[in-house]
Motif scaffolding. Structure first.
Motif, PDB file in Angstrom:
ATOM      1  N   VAL A   1       0.713   8.074  18.870  1.00 42.99           N
ATOM      2  CA  VAL A   1       0.159   7.652  17.584  1.00 42.99           C
ATOM      3  C   VAL A   1      -0.332   6.223  17.739  1.00 42.99           C
ATOM      4  O   VAL A   1       0.297   5.416  18.431  1.00 42.99           O
ATOM      5  N   GLU A   2      -1.439   5.912  17.115  1.00 40.54           N
ATOM      6  CA  GLU A   2      -2.050   4.598  17.279  1.00 40.54           C
ATOM      7  C   GLU A   2      -2.331   3.953  15.932  1.00 40.54           C
ATOM      8  O   GLU A   2      -2.445   4.625  14.914  1.00 40.54           O
ATOM      9  N   GLY A   3      -2.466   2.637  15.979  1.00 45.22           N
ATOM     10  CA  GLY A   3      -2.801   1.909  14.765  1.00 45.22           C
ATOM     11  C   GLY A   3      -1.620   1.741  13.843  1.00 45.22           C
ATOM     12  O   GLY A   3      -0.474   2.020  14.194  1.00 45.22           O
ATOM     13  N   GLN A   4      -1.899   1.307  12.634  1.00 39.93           N
ATOM     14  CA  GLN A   4      -0.861   1.100  11.633  1.00 39.93           C
ATOM     15  C   GLN A   4      -1.053   2.072  10.471  1.00 39.93           C
ATOM     16  O   GLN A   4      -2.162   2.535  10.205  1.00 39.93           O
ATOM     17  N   PHE A   5       0.049   2.343   9.787  1.00 37.30           N
ATOM     18  CA  PHE A   5       0.044   3.331   8.711  1.00 37.30           C
ATOM     19  C   PHE A   5       0.409   2.681   7.384  1.00 37.30           C
ATOM     20  O   PHE A   5       1.203   1.739   7.318  1.00 37.30           O
ATOM     21  N   ASP A   6      -0.161   3.247   6.324  1.00 36.70           N
ATOM     22  CA  ASP A   6       0.144   2.799   4.971  1.00 36.70           C
ATOM     23  C   ASP A   6       1.479   3.359   4.488  1.00 36.70           C
ATOM     24  O   ASP A   6       2.111   2.784   3.600  1.00 36.70           O
ATOM     25  N   ALA A   7       1.885   4.483   5.054  1.00 35.45           N
ATOM     26  CA  ALA A   7       3.183   5.090   4.721  1.00 35.45           C
ATOM     27  C   ALA A   7       3.625   5.943   5.894  1.00 35.45           C
ATOM     28  O   ALA A   7       2.794   6.535   6.599  1.00 35.45           O
ATOM     29  N   ILE A   8       4.940   5.985   6.101  1.00 39.37           N
ATOM     30  CA  ILE A   8       5.522   6.812   7.165  1.00 39.37           C
ATOM     31  C   ILE A   8       6.676   7.602   6.572  1.00 39.37           C
ATOM     32  O   ILE A   8       7.528   7.056   5.865  1.00 39.37           O
TER      33      ILE A   8
ATOM     34  N   PRO B   1       1.798  -4.292   6.410  1.00 41.61           N
ATOM     35  CA  PRO B   1       2.735  -5.185   5.718  1.00 41.61           C
ATOM     36  C   PRO B   1       3.237  -4.649   4.381  1.00 41.61           C
ATOM     37  O   PRO B   1       4.387  -4.900   4.002  1.00 41.61           O
ATOM     38  N   ASP B   2       2.378  -3.925   3.658  1.00 39.12           N
ATOM     39  CA  ASP B   2       2.796  -3.383   2.360  1.00 39.12           C
ATOM     40  C   ASP B   2       3.109  -1.891   2.457  1.00 39.12           C
ATOM     41  O   ASP B   2       3.152  -1.188   1.447  1.00 39.12           O
ATOM     42  N   GLY B   3       3.343  -1.397   3.672  1.00 39.97           N
ATOM     43  CA  GLY B   3       3.580   0.031   3.870  1.00 39.97           C
ATOM     44  C   GLY B   3       4.928   0.491   3.340  1.00 39.97           C
ATOM     45  O   GLY B   3       5.842  -0.311   3.107  1.00 39.97           O
ATOM     46  N   LEU B   4       5.043   1.791   3.151  1.00 42.44           N
ATOM     47  CA  LEU B   4       6.281   2.404   2.658  1.00 42.44           C
ATOM     48  C   LEU B   4       6.866   3.322   3.718  1.00 42.44           C
ATOM     49  O   LEU B   4       6.134   4.045   4.406  1.00 42.44           O
TER      50      LEU B   4
ATOM     51  N   VAL C   1      13.438   4.860  -0.333  1.00 41.63           N
ATOM     52  CA  VAL C   1      12.122   4.346   0.035  1.00 41.63           C
ATOM     53  C   VAL C   1      12.290   2.894   0.475  1.00 41.63           C
ATOM     54  O   VAL C   1      12.953   2.112  -0.210  1.00 41.63           O
ATOM     55  N   TYR C   2      11.696   2.558   1.622  1.00 40.49           N
ATOM     56  CA  TYR C   2      11.889   1.236   2.203  1.00 40.49           C
ATOM     57  C   TYR C   2      10.544   0.545   2.455  1.00 40.49           C
ATOM     58  O   TYR C   2       9.507   1.199   2.594  1.00 40.49           O
ATOM     59  N   THR C   3      10.594  -0.782   2.507  1.00 41.78           N
ATOM     60  CA  THR C   3       9.453  -1.602   2.921  1.00 41.78           C
ATOM     61  C   THR C   3       9.926  -2.516   4.049  1.00 41.78           C
ATOM     62  O   THR C   3      11.134  -2.659   4.294  1.00 41.78           O
ATOM     63  N   LEU C   4       8.989  -3.144   4.718  1.00 42.85           N
ATOM     64  CA  LEU C   4       9.359  -4.102   5.763  1.00 42.85           C
ATOM     65  C   LEU C   4      10.080  -5.287   5.152  1.00 42.85           C
ATOM     66  O   LEU C   4       9.704  -5.765   4.082  1.00 42.85           O
ATOM     67  N   ALA C   5      11.099  -5.747   5.837  1.00 40.29           N
ATOM     68  CA  ALA C   5      11.886  -6.889   5.331  1.00 40.29           C
ATOM     69  C   ALA C   5      11.115  -8.196   5.514  1.00 40.29           C
ATOM     70  O   ALA C   5      10.282  -8.317   6.399  1.00 40.29           O
TER      71      ALA C   5
END
Length: 270
Positions: free
Chosen positions: A206-213, A240-243, A266-270
């Motif tokens: 998997v590549e790149g960044q995701f808005d939600a995982i 940065p604002d992903g879930l 549901v979590y976000t980055l600390a």
């Protein structure tokens, strides 16, 4: 036809199987799973016409590239899933992307037979109104489950949680020999891609960044050290604002410092 020969799963062989599935897939099998292991692997022992569980495990250990490894892992993977399971997550997902104008990417890391990634795609299709492109990357270690997911065909009773209007918008009812079944509409399926991925492997395709995982209901099969390693690898893949969505039996607060709880599982980055 002669009766099938009785197979015996000795304690030593059960422990060897537990060690193999842990090392190759991170799955922890408790002692009470012995009957389950017997039932699922006895079919493979008989299909290969080997004499015992001991010989079967010997074959796996002696042949790292044997195609049987795929059957072994598939047999010991649990695929308990349903459409819009843990329904409180989906309104939150829709709300998170309300008003978005740029492309949305979501990774479903335990896609199983497809119900969860298609539920995500349906939610995003409704929330974004067809005005914003989106992609659901769906992965799973079980290749048999992924094959069924790609087909996108489900019994109508599996779709019982969907309101009739939502069912009509997103599925095509079968007829004739397919009566009682429905297929995911192409307009939904085109947003979902399926590929195999082992969460404990050294490389993730998997590549790149995701808005939600979504890692819902897969972490429960790992011990805490494995959970921690996976979460450390997930963090850089989130915007940065992903879930990060967890299952109802999972809690990451004491597993990794990279995430903080935002709401119910549901979590976000600390």
């Amino acid at each position: 036809m002669p009766a099938l020969r009785e197979l015996i799963l000795a304690q030593r062989d059960f422990h060897r199987i537990r060690d193999l599935i842990y090392r190759h897939a991170g799955i922890v099998l408790a002692d009470h799973k012995r009957e389950m292991v017997y039932g699922r692997l006895a079919r493979r022992v008989r299909a290969l016409q080997v004499d015992s569980f001991c010989d079967y495990v010997d074959r796996l250990e002696e042949r790292p590239g044997d195609p049987e490894w795929e059957h072994f892992i598939n047999a010991l993977t649990t695929n308990l899933t349903s459409f819009f399971r843990e329904p409180h997550h989906f309104p939150l997902l829709a709300q998170h992307f309300a008003g978005r104008r740029d492309r949305v990417r979501v990774w479903c890391a335990a896609a199983s037979t497809g119900e969860e990634p298609y539920s995500i795609a349906i939610t995003l299709r409704e929330a974004l109104g067809g005005q914003v492109p989106f992609e659901v990357v769906a992965t799973d270690i079980d290749t048999d489950a992924l094959a069924r997911a790609r087909q996108g065909v489900y019994r109508l009773d599996q779709l019982g949680k969907l309101e009739q209007e939502r069912l009509h918008r997103n599925f095509l009812r079968g007829s004739g020999s397919m009566a009682g079944y429905a297929r995911v509409r192409p307009e939904v399926a085109q947003h979902v891609s399926f590929s195999p991925l082992n969460l404990v492997s050294t490389r993730w395709p998997v590549e790149g960044q995701f808005d939600a995982i979504f890692t819902r209901n897969v972490m429960i099969y790992f011990d805490q050290s494995t959970q921690s390693r996976i979460l450390e690898r997930i963090a850089p893949l989130m915007k940065p604002d992903g879930l990060l969505f967890a299952g109802h039996s999972e809690s990451f607060s004491y597993v990794s410092e990279r995430f903080r709880l935002r709401g119910q599982t549901v979590y976000t980055l600390a």
